[in-house]
Design an enzyme around this catalytic site. Structure first.
Site, PDB file in Angstrom:
ATOM      1  CG  HIS A 274      -1.841   1.135   1.377  1.00  0.00           C
ATOM      2  ND1 HIS A 274      -3.165   0.969   1.772  1.00  0.00           N
ATOM      3  CD2 HIS A 274      -1.702   2.471   1.198  1.00  0.00           C
ATOM      4  CE1 HIS A 274      -3.768   2.138   1.803  1.00  0.00           C
ATOM      5  NE2 HIS A 274      -2.899   3.077   1.467  1.00  0.00           N
TER       6      HIS A 274
ATOM      7  CG  HIS B  32      -1.018   7.117  -1.044  1.00  0.00           C
ATOM      8  ND1 HIS B  32      -2.317   7.168  -1.494  1.00  0.00           N
ATOM      9  CD2 HIS B  32      -1.059   6.450   0.138  1.00  0.00           C
ATOM     10  CE1 HIS B  32      -3.118   6.566  -0.615  1.00  0.00           C
ATOM     11  NE2 HIS B  32      -2.376   6.118   0.390  1.00  0.00           N
ATOM     12  CG  LEU B  33       4.147   5.679  -6.180  1.00  0.00           C
ATOM     13  CD1 LEU B  33       4.405   4.769  -7.378  1.00  0.00           C
ATOM     14  CD2 LEU B  33       5.450   5.951  -5.427  1.00  0.00           C
ATOM     15  NE  ARG B  34       0.355  12.114  -2.085  1.00  0.00           N
ATOM     16  CZ  ARG B  34      -0.602  11.582  -1.310  1.00  0.00           C
ATOM     17  NH1 ARG B  34      -1.595  10.888  -1.849  1.00  0.00           N
ATOM     18  NH2 ARG B  34      -0.568  11.730  -0.008  1.00  0.00           N
TER      19      ARG B  34
ATOM     20  CG  ASN C  15      -5.410   8.524  -2.737  1.00  0.00           C
ATOM     21  OD1 ASN C  15      -4.404   7.960  -3.168  1.00  0.00           O
ATOM     22  ND2 ASN C  15      -5.445   9.085  -1.548  1.00  0.00           N
TER      23      ASN C  15
ATOM     24  CE  LYS D 233      -7.897   2.058  -0.078  1.00  0.00           C
ATOM     25  NZ  LYS D 233      -6.753   2.934   0.077  1.00  0.00           N
TER      26      LYS D 233
ATOM     27  CG  HIS E 240      -9.790   4.460   3.979  1.00  0.00           C
ATOM     28  ND1 HIS E 240      -8.532   5.020   4.044  1.00  0.00           N
ATOM     29  CD2 HIS E 240     -10.472   4.995   5.020  1.00  0.00           C
ATOM     30  CE1 HIS E 240      -8.463   5.850   5.075  1.00  0.00           C
ATOM     31  NE2 HIS E 240      -9.634   5.850   5.680  1.00  0.00           N
TER      32      HIS E 240
ATOM     33  CG  HIS F 214      -4.614   2.210   6.093  1.00  0.00           C
ATOM     34  ND1 HIS F 214      -5.926   2.240   6.479  1.00  0.00           N
ATOM     35  CD2 HIS F 214      -4.550   2.868   4.920  1.00  0.00           C
ATOM     36  CE1 HIS F 214      -6.620   2.875   5.559  1.00  0.00           C
ATOM     37  NE2 HIS F 214      -5.817   3.274   4.604  1.00  0.00           N
TER      38      HIS F 214
ATOM     39  CG  LEU G 280      -7.293  10.453   8.261  1.00  0.00           C
ATOM     40  CD1 LEU G 280      -8.157  11.206   7.258  1.00  0.00           C
ATOM     41  CD2 LEU G 280      -8.023  10.312   9.599  1.00  0.00           C
TER      42      LEU G 280
ATOM     43  CG  ASP H 249      -1.379   4.798   4.226  1.00  0.00           C
ATOM     44  OD1 ASP H 249      -1.500   5.178   3.045  1.00  0.00           O
ATOM     45  OD2 ASP H 249      -2.107   5.208   5.152  1.00  0.00           O
TER      46      ASP H 249
ATOM     47  CG  HIS I  30       0.214  15.207   2.271  1.00  0.00           C
ATOM     48  ND1 HIS I  30      -0.801  15.466   1.368  1.00  0.00           N
ATOM     49  CD2 HIS I  30      -0.141  14.058   2.896  1.00  0.00           C
ATOM     50  CE1 HIS I  30      -1.720  14.519   1.461  1.00  0.00           C
ATOM     51  NE2 HIS I  30      -1.351  13.636   2.377  1.00  0.00           N
TER      52      HIS I  30
HETATM   53  C1  NCD Z   1      -3.527   8.984   2.422  1.00  0.00           C
HETATM   54  C2  NCD Z   1      -3.107  10.029   1.382  1.00  0.00           C
HETATM   55  O1  NCD Z   1      -2.533  11.051   1.756  1.00  0.00           O
HETATM   56  O2  NCD Z   1      -3.334   9.794   0.188  1.00  0.00           O
HETATM   57  N1  NCD Z   1      -3.545   9.607   3.705  1.00  0.00           N
HETATM   58  C3  NCD Z   1      -3.456   9.019   4.905  1.00  0.00           C
HETATM   59  O3  NCD Z   1      -3.591   9.711   5.922  1.00  0.00           O
HETATM   60  N2  NCD Z   1      -3.203   7.742   5.041  1.00  0.00           N
HETATM   61  C4  NCD Z   1      -4.840   8.382   2.062  1.00  0.00           C
HETATM   62  C5  NCD Z   1      -5.180   7.118   2.814  1.00  0.00           C
HETATM   63  O4  NCD Z   1      -4.527   6.087   2.648  1.00  0.00           O
HETATM   64  O5  NCD Z   1      -6.122   7.151   3.625  1.00  0.00           O
HETATM   65 ZN    ZN Z   2      -3.178   5.052   1.931  1.00  0.00          ZN
END
Ligand code: NCD
Ligand code: ZN
Length: 368
Positions: free
Chosen positions: A14, A16-18, A43, A104, A141, A181, A233, A263, A267
């Site tokens: 899991h 996030h690569l943006r 996302n 997802k 989620h 998560h 989250l 996860d 940011h």
């Molecule tokens: C994740 C994100 O920033 O894309 N944020 C997080 O707090 N984990 C989204 C997610 O996995 O809930």
């Molecule tokens: Zn996530």
């Protein structure tokens, strides 16, 4: 106590690569160094809702991975973002042609970039039905949606487990579900109770810290304040939850159902400091060491059996749910050697445990 040991190169279930025009060029390199693949969350700023977008997104990741010299050594496992209007035919075609491996489920407004998430579970029943039939996994989620904003953050996963996870599993008993998560005892118990087509992913932050880390940063000296770098989250939970999860993944009879999913959710520090601080921690740079620290704290790294359990958690468990049948034989070495985590990375990204010294260092042949 062992000063170093080896495990198979881990896989991140899991992350996030943006986007390629935002943070991807800065964050991907960290995942490339520590993992042989990642389940890539959909996302993005414009969510990946059809398989054609997933194919384009995968190409962007592969192009960058080639540029960084990792070529075919990294497998991005693509996922799709379920909405109220998801077209089951598109999901099915994308699964059958190999564009994506799982969908997802973001409850509407529950987390970062989930505004297009599902407002009512019933709306996606036809898609889930079809996914059950073709053997495609759903990644959940597990928190209540924005219409339930009266529910305290600390309770959102427990309520979702009770109201929705049971419902999805009862209605679609053959559907492969991964609860993402996990942060509560209740969601763990749910997965442990279910048959083997229901599994879970575990982050380092949710088993390292409790919600108090939001107010004193988790490590001494405990200076009260607000630490948005620990804001994610689901929100960090209680010591009882942490203890339960740790025990279940290390000693539980059903420990084979749980695997590492960092996860990692970058940011910019600027966005983290805004009035509405973004939720998500960036941990890809040292995630393997964080998990190592946690297993070490529980005395799991002193013998072969414990190391085997750790390796399974990091590199083996549950990969079948993404259609993965084989994995690389490359080994990494974990050495009991202090290292300091940088305060900030290029891209204005402050990592999890920034500036702190941790007792383990990962070594990989590929990266001297
Ligand atoms: C994740 C994100 O920033 O894309 N944020 C997080 O707090 N984990 C989204 C997610 O996995 O809930
Ligand atoms: Zn996530």
């Amino acid at each position: 106590m062992k000063k170093s040991f080896q495990i198979l190169l881990p896989f991140d279930r899991h992350g996030h690569l943006r986007e390629v025009n935002t943070l991807m060029p800065e964050v991907l390199i960290h995942s490339l160094k520590s993992f042989w693949g990642m389940v890539v969350m959909p996302n993005t700023a414009i969510p990946i809702t059809d398989y054609e977008s997933a194919v384009r997104y995968r190409e962007e990741i592969k192009t960058l991975s080639n540029k960084y010299g990792f070529g075919g050594n990294f497998l991005p496992v693509m996922t799709g973002y379920l909405t109220d209007n998801t077209n089951p035919e598109n999901v099915k075609s994308g699964f059958l042609n190999g564009a994506w491996k799982a969908m997802k489920l973001y409850p509407h407004g529950a987390t970062t970039n989930s505004d297009k998430g599902v407002t009512k579970l019933e709306k996606i029943f036809p898609v889930l039905e079809m996914m059950q039939k073709i053997g495609m996994s759903v990644l959940v989620h597990p928190e209540t949606d924005v219409s339930r904003s009266d529910i305290p953050f600390m309770d959102r996963e427990r309520v979702y487990t009770e109201e929705s996870l049971f419902l999805i599993h009862e209605r679609f008993p053959e559907l492969t579900i991964s609860v993402e998560h996990i942060s509560t005892r209740e969601a763990m118990e749910f997965v442990e109770w279910c048959p083997d087509n229901v599994v879970g992913t575990i982050t380092p932050q949710h088993i390292m810290y409790t919600h108090d880390a939001l107010f004193h940063n988790g490590v001494p000296p405990f200076k009260p304040g607000l630490y948005p770098e620990n804001m994610c989250l689901p929100i960090l939970k209680t010591q009882d939850d942490v203890n339960y999860i740790r025990n279940a993944i290390m000693h539980g009879e059903r420990r084979y159902k749980f695997g590492a999913g960092t996860d990692t959710a970058p940011h910019t520090q600027t966005a983290k400091k805004e009035n509405c601080s973004r939720c998500g921690v960036f941990n890809a740079s040292h995630a393997v060491e964080f998990y190592t620290m946690i297993f070490d704290q529980e005395g799991m790294l002193n013998d072969e059996k414990g190391i085997q359990t750790f390796q399974n958690f990091m590199s083996v468990n549950n990969l079948w749910i993404y259609g993965i049948k084989e994995f690389p034989t490359e080994m990494i070495t974990l050495v009991k050697e202090d290292q300091q985590i940088p305060e900030i990375y290029p891209g204005d990204i402050r990592p999890f445990k920034a500036g702190q010294t941790i007792p383990w260092t990962m070594k990989r042949e590929l990266i001297k």
